[in-house]
Each structure stands twice: as C-alpha cells, then as structure tokens.
Enzyme design. Structure first.
Site, mmCIF file in Angstrom:
data_model
loop_
_atom_site.group_PDB
_atom_site.id
_atom_site.type_symbol
_atom_site.label_atom_id
_atom_site.label_comp_id
_atom_site.label_asym_id
_atom_site.label_seq_id
_atom_site.Cartn_x
_atom_site.Cartn_y
_atom_site.Cartn_z
ATOM 1 N N THR A 46 32.887 67.918 44.836
ATOM 2 C CA THR A 46 33.705 68.986 44.268
ATOM 3 C C THR A 46 35.178 68.696 44.509
ATOM 4 O O THR A 46 35.555 67.985 45.446
ATOM 5 C CB THR A 46 33.376 70.373 44.870
ATOM 6 O OG1 THR A 46 33.961 70.496 46.175
ATOM 7 C CG2 THR A 46 31.880 70.615 44.930
ATOM 8 N N ASP A 85 36.831 75.631 44.232
ATOM 9 C CA ASP A 85 37.847 75.992 45.215
ATOM 10 C C ASP A 85 37.155 76.851 46.258
ATOM 11 O O ASP A 85 36.625 77.921 45.934
ATOM 12 C CB ASP A 85 38.982 76.768 44.541
ATOM 13 C CG ASP A 85 40.114 77.130 45.491
ATOM 14 O OD1 ASP A 85 39.925 77.031 46.718
ATOM 15 O OD2 ASP A 85 41.193 77.528 45.008
ATOM 16 N N THR A 139 42.797 58.827 56.803
ATOM 17 C CA THR A 139 42.708 59.519 55.517
ATOM 18 C C THR A 139 44.073 60.097 55.174
ATOM 19 O O THR A 139 45.042 59.926 55.904
ATOM 20 C CB THR A 139 41.678 60.665 55.584
ATOM 21 O OG1 THR A 139 42.192 61.706 56.433
ATOM 22 C CG2 THR A 139 40.338 60.180 56.132
ATOM 23 N N TYR A 160 44.252 74.950 63.785
ATOM 24 C CA TYR A 160 43.215 74.036 63.291
ATOM 25 C C TYR A 160 42.041 73.984 64.270
ATOM 26 O O TYR A 160 40.872 74.081 63.878
ATOM 27 C CB TYR A 160 43.817 72.647 63.097
ATOM 28 C CG TYR A 160 42.852 71.636 62.518
ATOM 29 C CD1 TYR A 160 42.519 71.667 61.165
ATOM 30 C CD2 TYR A 160 42.277 70.654 63.322
ATOM 31 C CE1 TYR A 160 41.634 70.737 60.627
ATOM 32 C CE2 TYR A 160 41.399 69.727 62.791
ATOM 33 C CZ TYR A 160 41.082 69.770 61.449
ATOM 34 O OH TYR A 160 40.199 68.860 60.924
ATOM 35 N N ASN A 166 32.420 69.875 53.563
ATOM 36 C CA ASN A 166 33.470 68.970 54.028
ATOM 37 C C ASN A 166 34.888 69.459 53.738
ATOM 38 O O ASN A 166 35.813 69.098 54.452
ATOM 39 C CB ASN A 166 33.268 67.596 53.375
ATOM 40 C CG ASN A 166 34.446 66.674 53.581
ATOM 41 O OD1 ASN A 166 34.678 66.171 54.668
ATOM 42 N ND2 ASN A 166 35.229 66.472 52.512
ATOM 43 N N LYS A 206 38.140 75.211 63.261
ATOM 44 C CA LYS A 206 37.017 74.281 63.355
ATOM 45 C C LYS A 206 36.069 74.662 64.493
ATOM 46 O O LYS A 206 34.847 74.516 64.387
ATOM 47 C CB LYS A 206 37.528 72.851 63.552
ATOM 48 C CG LYS A 206 38.218 72.270 62.312
ATOM 49 C CD LYS A 206 37.251 72.148 61.144
ATOM 50 C CE LYS A 206 37.839 71.382 59.986
ATOM 51 N NZ LYS A 206 36.886 71.195 58.871
ATOM 52 N N ILE A 209 28.677 67.871 47.934
ATOM 53 C CA ILE A 209 29.714 67.632 48.943
ATOM 54 C C ILE A 209 30.988 68.350 48.512
ATOM 55 O O ILE A 209 31.570 68.033 47.466
ATOM 56 C CB ILE A 209 30.023 66.128 49.098
ATOM 57 C CG1 ILE A 209 28.748 65.351 49.428
ATOM 58 C CG2 ILE A 209 31.083 65.900 50.171
ATOM 59 C CD1 ILE A 209 28.941 63.841 49.380
#
Length: 267
Positions: free
Chosen positions: A32, A50, A177, A142, A77, A146, A7
């Site tokens: 990660t 990274d 989040t 953004y 992710n 995406k 992930i």
C-alpha cells in the site's frame, strides 16, 4: 505454500524490501501507498491506502479479498518518525504521529479480522521498533508510539487465540532507509534551551540511519515468521548492540541504564 500478504507502507524502505522478498519467494503480495501511481516500477501491486483514513483502509482490504478470496498475512509496516524536545513538539504533531504509528495499525487490524476469522486462520505482524523498548532522548514520542503498539500486541494476541489468528511484533533497529527524510523534526532553534543537546542528538540519529543495516535483514526475518507455525510474541532485528540494549535495560538499575543512554547521546 503461497500466501496472500498485505503490507502497509510498501512503496519504500523496509516495507518495499519485505514485499520484494516475499514476492520473489512466491507469495502473492499487495503493498500500500498513499500515492501508488508514483511507483509504477513496483515488483508487486500497490493499493491506495492512508492509515489515517479508515475509508481507504476498508477499501484496500476489500480489494484484496475481492481479488483473492482470502487474506493470510497482514504486515503492519506503515509508520512515521518524529524527533525533538517533547516540550517543543506541537501537540498536533504528537497526535499525528500516534495516528500513523498506533491508531492506524489498530484500524488496519480491525479491517482484516473479519476475513481472518471467517478463514479460521491468519497472521498479523506489527513492525514496531527497538526504540519502543526504551524512552530515548529527543525520540520520546516515537518511542512511546512504538512501545504502545508493542504492548497492544501482547493483549491482542490473547484475544485472538480462540480464532486461530496469530499476532507478533518485529522490532527493527536502525536500517538504511529514507525514514530520516520523511520524519517530523522539531525545529532546531538557537534560542531554545535544548539547542546544543538536541543538535548533537539529531546528528547522531541521522548517522545511525545512514550507517544502518540492510533492510533485507527485516525481509528475511518477516519471511521466517511467516514460516513459523507458532510465532513468538517479540522479535528484534538489527545490530548486536541495539538488540543487547534491551537486555541491559532489563538487568541494569534504572539510573545506570539512563546514564548509559545519556553518555551515548552525549548529554
């Protein structure tokens, strides 16, 4: 059956929730982070990675394969938020966002494919966004990054079918989040022609994140995808109205839908 799962961006937010949930379900999870030493209490192992650095990507993937001899699932992710009037966002910030949200995931996919082809199996889950289904004011970059990953997945899936490798998108809505604190904000300047409208939209965006859904919803969704023999191309996870907004975009005339968005963002 226990699977080896990698992930990206597994130290916080949605990635952390997914990792903890899969770990508790018995899967062998590697997450990660750019700085894994900052998270000594992680429930699963964190590797340094990274997504803007292809060398670190290759090394992290190699670590998993050396340790376990296989890699069953990649959850792409890692991502970054960005807000602002498109006219006023510096070009380097736009490129940086695409490096993280689009080119980074591509490079991670490229790194895992040789092993998945060797195994004749694998699953790649790209975490996109409901924002990627529409151009949102002051979130245009953004939405574009995406949305690009959503469409890329559609093409990639067909190329990978001969190798028994599955790929899918899971698009979250607003979740509670820390993404708002880590995203790039174009400065809110009083002498900007966008000052009032951008300011209102920024407040609304932050409210949505603060009152967002529990990220465990995403963890459960990803777990469900992993346990699906033939995953769908697109999954949407979030509040009803956020998911329904995609349906409205398909059925309403473009200008009617645009007017709904403008009213929502008080423009």
């Amino acid at each position: 059956m226990s699977k080896v799962v990698l992930i990206t961006g597994g130290s916080s937010g949605i990635g952390k929730s997914i990792g903890e949930f899969l770990h508790q379900k018995g899967h062998l999870v590697f997450g990660t982070s750019r700085n894994p030493k900052n998270y000594p209490e992680s429930q699963f192992q964190l590797l340094e990675l990274d997504v803007k650095d292809s060398v670190s990507i290759d090394e992290a993937v190699s670590q998993v394969i050396r340790a376990e001899g296989r890699l069953d699932v990649l959850v792409n992710n890692a991502g970054a938020g960005i807000t602002g009037p498109i006219e006023e966002i510096p070009e380097e910030e736009i490129k940086s966002n695409f490096e993280t949200n689009f080119f980074g995931p591509i490079n991670v996919i490229k790194a895992v494919l040789p092993q998945m082809r060797k195994q004749k199996s694998g699953l790649i889950i790209n975490i996109t966004s409901i924002a990627g289904y529409m151009g949102l004011p002051y979130r245009g970059i953004y939405s574009a990054s995406k949305g690009a990953l959503e469409v890329l997945t559609e093409a990639f899936r067909m190329e990978l079918k001969p190798f028994n490798i599955e790929m899918t998108n899971v698009a979250p809505g607003d979740f509670a989040t820390n993404i708002a604190s880590g995203r790039y904000h174009a400065p809110l300047k009083e002498d900007s022609p966008y000052w009032k409208t951008y300011g209102k939209s920024l407040e609304l965006m932050n409210e949505h994140v603060d009152s967002g859904s529990n990220p465990n919803m995403m963890a459960e969704a990803v777990y469900g995808v992993i346990n699906t023999k033939r995953p769908k191309i697109h999954y949407k996870v979030g509040a009803f109205m956020q998911k329904f907004s995609i349906v409205l975009k398909r059925v309403l005339p473009d200008k009617v839908y645009e007017k709904l968005l403008m009213n929502h963002y008080k423009l």
